[in-house]
Design a protein around this motif. Structure first.
Motif, mmCIF file in Angstrom:
data_model
loop_
_atom_site.group_PDB
_atom_site.id
_atom_site.type_symbol
_atom_site.label_atom_id
_atom_site.label_comp_id
_atom_site.label_asym_id
_atom_site.label_seq_id
_atom_site.Cartn_x
_atom_site.Cartn_y
_atom_site.Cartn_z
ATOM 1 N N ARG B 209 1.015 -1.219 -0.273
ATOM 2 C CA ARG B 209 0.022 0.057 -0.035
ATOM 3 C C ARG B 209 0.772 1.345 0.083
ATOM 4 O O ARG B 209 0.522 2.103 -0.625
ATOM 5 C CB ARG B 209 -0.882 -0.120 1.211
ATOM 6 N N GLY B 210 1.994 1.084 0.320
ATOM 7 C CA GLY B 210 2.678 2.331 0.750
ATOM 8 C C GLY B 210 3.534 2.789 -0.803
ATOM 9 O O GLY B 210 3.753 3.816 -0.907
ATOM 10 N N VAL B 211 3.210 1.979 -1.851
ATOM 11 C CA VAL B 211 3.690 2.198 -3.030
ATOM 12 C C VAL B 211 2.645 3.478 -3.459
ATOM 13 O O VAL B 211 2.791 4.293 -4.395
ATOM 14 C CB VAL B 211 3.701 1.335 -3.824
ATOM 15 N N VAL B 264 8.515 -3.853 -0.168
ATOM 16 C CA VAL B 264 8.740 -2.140 -0.275
ATOM 17 C C VAL B 264 7.487 -1.620 0.112
ATOM 18 O O VAL B 264 6.291 -1.966 -0.439
ATOM 19 C CB VAL B 264 9.259 -1.883 -1.605
ATOM 20 N N GLY B 265 7.412 -0.842 1.354
ATOM 21 C CA GLY B 265 5.771 -0.404 1.546
ATOM 22 C C GLY B 265 4.898 -1.628 1.935
ATOM 23 O O GLY B 265 3.970 -1.281 1.720
ATOM 24 N N ILE B 266 5.669 -2.371 2.266
ATOM 25 C CA ILE B 266 4.748 -3.502 3.030
ATOM 26 C C ILE B 266 4.820 -3.748 4.590
ATOM 27 O O ILE B 266 5.954 -3.863 4.992
ATOM 28 C CB ILE B 266 5.028 -4.895 2.352
ATOM 29 N N SER B 267 3.697 -3.540 5.293
ATOM 30 C CA SER B 267 3.776 -3.749 6.814
ATOM 31 C C SER B 267 4.292 -5.004 7.425
ATOM 32 O O SER B 267 4.765 -5.222 8.362
ATOM 33 C CB SER B 267 2.419 -3.217 7.549
ATOM 34 N N GLY B 268 3.860 -6.121 6.477
ATOM 35 C CA GLY B 268 4.215 -7.420 7.058
ATOM 36 C C GLY B 268 3.344 -8.218 7.857
ATOM 37 O O GLY B 268 3.389 -8.700 8.940
ATOM 38 N N ALA B 269 1.864 -8.106 7.479
ATOM 39 C CA ALA B 269 0.799 -8.766 8.322
ATOM 40 C C ALA B 269 0.976 -10.219 8.121
ATOM 41 O O ALA B 269 1.709 -10.671 7.067
ATOM 42 C CB ALA B 269 -0.464 -8.271 7.370
ATOM 43 N N ILE B 270 0.480 -10.963 9.049
ATOM 44 C CA ILE B 270 0.760 -12.424 8.947
ATOM 45 C C ILE B 270 0.183 -13.156 7.713
ATOM 46 O O ILE B 270 0.821 -14.063 7.307
ATOM 47 C CB ILE B 270 -0.179 -12.906 10.403
ATOM 48 N N GLN B 271 -0.939 -12.586 7.000
ATOM 49 C CA GLN B 271 -1.318 -13.242 5.919
ATOM 50 C C GLN B 271 -0.284 -13.057 4.847
ATOM 51 O O GLN B 271 -0.211 -13.706 3.746
ATOM 52 C CB GLN B 271 -2.516 -12.556 5.472
ATOM 53 N N HIS B 272 0.377 -11.644 4.852
ATOM 54 C CA HIS B 272 1.612 -11.745 3.881
ATOM 55 C C HIS B 272 2.597 -12.660 4.009
ATOM 56 O O HIS B 272 3.195 -13.160 3.088
ATOM 57 C CB HIS B 272 1.800 -10.147 3.867
ATOM 58 N N ALA B 284 13.848 -5.097 3.666
ATOM 59 C CA ALA B 284 12.624 -4.386 3.731
ATOM 60 C C ALA B 284 12.717 -3.098 3.457
ATOM 61 O O ALA B 284 13.841 -2.524 3.993
ATOM 62 C CB ALA B 284 11.723 -4.892 5.028
ATOM 63 N N VAL B 285 12.040 -2.167 3.034
ATOM 64 C CA VAL B 285 12.227 -0.697 3.008
ATOM 65 C C VAL B 285 10.694 -0.315 3.437
ATOM 66 O O VAL B 285 9.631 -0.676 2.731
ATOM 67 C CB VAL B 285 12.250 -0.188 1.615
ATOM 68 N N ASN B 286 10.680 0.561 4.546
ATOM 69 C CA ASN B 286 9.708 0.917 4.925
ATOM 70 C C ASN B 286 9.786 2.243 5.748
ATOM 71 O O ASN B 286 10.798 2.338 6.727
ATOM 72 C CB ASN B 286 8.731 -0.033 5.997
ATOM 73 N N LYS B 287 9.019 3.092 5.782
ATOM 74 C CA LYS B 287 9.041 4.452 6.786
ATOM 75 C C LYS B 287 8.750 4.328 7.943
ATOM 76 O O LYS B 287 9.202 5.133 8.890
ATOM 77 C CB LYS B 287 8.573 5.516 5.648
#
Ligand SMILES: Cc1cc2nc3c(=O)[nH]c(=O)nc-3n(C[C@H](O)[C@H](O)[C@H](O)COP(=O)(O)OP(=O)(O)OC[C@H]3O[C@@H](n4cnc5c(N)ncnc54)[C@H](O)[C@@H]3O)c2cc1C
Ligand SMILES: Nc1ncnc2c1ncn2[C@@H]1O[C@H](COP(=O)(O)O)[C@@H](O)[C@H]1O
Lengths: 259, 320
Positions: B209-211, B264-272, B284-287
């Motif tokens: 979603r971060g994209v 990239v821009g992915i929070s890392g939810a359990i389902q992902h 990982a790249v995340n702000k």
């Protein structure tokens, strides 16, 4: 058109899930149990077909007594009635055995169409439609992202990598649905109230004429020998970008011999 | 030595075997001597025989008929069941695609056997390793009835060449009416891509979603292309219409296990995580420094993807 929807109750995929160390089966008693998410799409599709073709939607669940929660949810979305197959002897059954129980239950129902989810989130086997097709001698059109009913002809777009296969078969048939097929409705207040009065018939293995010794953990066709938590990953490196984030990232990839 | 049947998966464009076949041949060697089974329209075997010899197939059973591809799954299961009856193999190994799993299930019922899906490893005594619950649990299982049937998860075994005689034996194919119930009337490819197949790629760059938009996915594609990688997406990115569903990684999308996964821009939810947790290296790249994806990452950059990723792409390209 009479439709049977297969609904399974599973431990919530968003919470901690585990196997039971006493017999290596899915720990259901301690889990936060919910309706298998993919099955909500199956219910929605069944209701949509009923709305255009008429008929009745029956929910069929094989599972422990607590699975009534999943059945109520399906009924509150709009299904007409339910059959709940529950018997202590079923505990620990493998997919092959479960398919025998579901097939026996289906044989006692009148159906033109069976709809199920493309996969369950606990087992992720996604073979139930193929197993049932093999047992019942009716076609399966699995992995649907689109279903069209035209009289007794069913057409399905089976989702594939980067496209689809067009499938065609005659009723009675089994269709399984992905989450791309529709948007499941929320139960309305009226639906929730009405669901409380809808008939739920409970059946045992004896009612289905299935030998209790042919199902369950002891005679399963495969067995879990042992299980363990995945070994935790070593601490990773985390850097904060101060204009040099890209450089550090590429440096890491170079150290790994990736670039 | 015991014979192990390995079902060959042919690339849809006819360019030869899929890598999953080579993986299955390699895994099968733990149990005995692999025999490849090629099922498809006339001419299928010719395009794959060399690869099968190179990866240790002692025999190649060839069942060619237009009926095989004209109907869904059932014809292949029927021919395999006939082979199991004729050859009494020690086991059957099938690549774990949706078709492969369905063939395994039907074959299990036809032959009175047990089957295990999505196995990542097969030991000499037949014990299989499986990953359960979004990769959080490792399970060892065994088939206890009939001829063990396994479907092997892609990218879990490294294909290793081994010379095989690849002695060809024709199989008579006569498909029963019961296996002709579901017609496959068309096979449609909607997205043609020059990038590697998601489930086969050794590097994957995924956007979430971060994209922030479909247009901005070019940032992800740019990095992917600089690395020769496949592109993936989180469900939030797919649901927001940034990228097509067939690229979704996770519980309800693809399960991938590449050498390198860049989120990239992915929070890392359990389902992902369910779809990518077994990747060898995770970046990982995340702000958000608190994003759960960092718990999984071997290397993480806390920063804005819109500055970090294009700069990284440029530096990687410059190194080539
Ligand atoms: C039954 C079920 C099945 C599911 N199956 C899947 C599945 O198969 N696959 C899947 O992915 N999800 C799946 N989900 C959804 C999952 O729970 C999450 O909602 C989803 O993975 C979130 O996607 P995301 O990480 O892209 O979005 P978010 O959780 O919204 O995360 C976006 C991230 O981007 C970061 N970000 C924002 N802007 C920037 C920027 N400019 N630079 C850097 N970082 C930025 C944010 O800090 C945030 O961490 C499923 C859910 C359920 C209930
Ligand atoms: N015990 C069960 N009771 C009812 N339906 C089931 C059961 N097990 C599986 N199903 C159905 O089969 C689908 C595929 O499940 P699976 O093959 O286990 O991944 C599920 O989405 C359900 O619709």
């Amino acid at each position: 058109m009479n439709i049977v929807v297969l609904v399974k109750q599973v431990p919530d995929s968003g919470s901690e899930r585990a196997l039971d160390s006493s017999d290596n089966t899915v720990a259901r008693a301690s889990a936060d149990n919910v309706i298998n998410e993919m099955d909500e799409y199956a219910i929605e599709e069944a209701l949509t077909v009923k709305e255009s073709q008429g008929g009745e939607v029956t929910v069929l669940t094989v599972g422990p007594a607590g699975a009534t929660d999943a059945i109520r949810k399906a009924l509150s979305m709009g299904a007409d009635k339910a059959v709940h197959v529950t018997d202590d002897a079923i505990h620990g059954s493998c997919a092959v055995q479960t398919s025998a129980v579901i097939a026996a239950a289906l044989s006692q129902l009148e159906y033109d169409l069976v709809i199920c989810g493309a996969e369950s989130t606990d087992g992720q086997v996604s073979v139930m439609p193929a197993l049932l097709s093999e047992r019942l001698g009716v076609p399966h059109l699995s992995g649907a992202r689109k279903l069209t009913v035209d009289g007794s002809t069913l057409k399905v777009e089976r989702q594939t990598d980067g496209g689809f296969w067009a499938l065609e078969a005659q009723t009675p048939a089994i269709v399984s649905t992905w989450d791309t097929i529709n948007e499941p409705r929320y139960p309305s207040f009226k639906g929730i109230m009405a669901a409380k009065k809808k008939p739920v018939e409970t059946k045992s293995l004896a009612d289905l004429g299935v030998d209790a010794g042919s199902v369950g953990l002891a005679s399963a066709t495969s067995q879990v020998l042992d299980f363990a938590g995945r070994p935790p990953k070593g601490e990773g490196v985390k850097v904060t970008d101060e204009g040099d984030g890209a450089e550090k990232l590429v440096g890491y990839l170079a150290a790994q011999k990736i670039v | 030595m015991a014979e192990v049947l390995v079902l060959v998966e042919v690339a849809p464009d006819g360019s030869g075997v899929r890598k999953t076949t080579l993986e299955a041949l390699t895994a099968a060697r733990a149990l005995g001597e692999p025999s490849a089974v090629v099922l498809g329209a006339a001419g299928t075997a010719a395009s794959v025989k060399d690869a099968l010899a190179e990866y240790g197939a002692a025999k190649v059973y060839v069942g060619e008929s237009d009926d095989i591809d004209a109907y869904l799954v059932a014809p292949k299961a029927e021919v395999l069941a006939q082979l199991v009856a004729d050859k009494s193999p020690a086991a059957v190994v099938i690549p774990s695609s949706s078709e492969g799993k369905e063939i395994a299930g039907r074959l299990a019922i036809k032959t009175g056997s047990g089957f295990l899906t999505d196995v990542t490893e097969i030991a000499a005594d037949g014990t299989a390793t499986q990953v359960a619950f979004a990769g959080a649990t490792i399970v060892h299982s065994k088939v206890t009835t009939g001829t063990p049937i396994y479907t092997l998860r892609g990218n879990s075994v490294t294909p290793e060449p081994a010379a095989g005689a690849a002695e060809e034996e024709a199989v008579t194919v006569s498909i029963s009416d019961a296996a002709k119930l579901t017609k496959v009337t068309d096979r449609v490819v909607e997205q043609k891509s020059d990038r590697p197949e998601l489930t086969e790629a050794s590097i994957i760059v995924s956007g979430g979603r971060g994209v922030a938009s479909a247009e901005n996915f070019s940032v992800i594609e740019g990095l992917a292309d600089s690395l020769g990688a496949a592109v993936g997406a989180s469900r939030a990115a797919v649901d927001s219409g940034f990228y097509p569903h067939s690229f979704q990684v996770g519980q309800t999308g693809k399960t991938v296990s590449p050498q390198l996964y860049i989120a990239v821009g992915i929070s890392g939810a359990i389902q992902h995580r369910a779809g990518m947790q077994t990747s060898k290296t995770i970046v990982a790249v995340n702000k958000d420094p608190e994003a759960p994806i960092f718990e999984l990452a071997d290397f993480g950059v806390v920063g804005d993807l819109n500055t970090v990723v294009p700069a990284a792409t440029e530096q990687i390209t410059a190194r080539r």
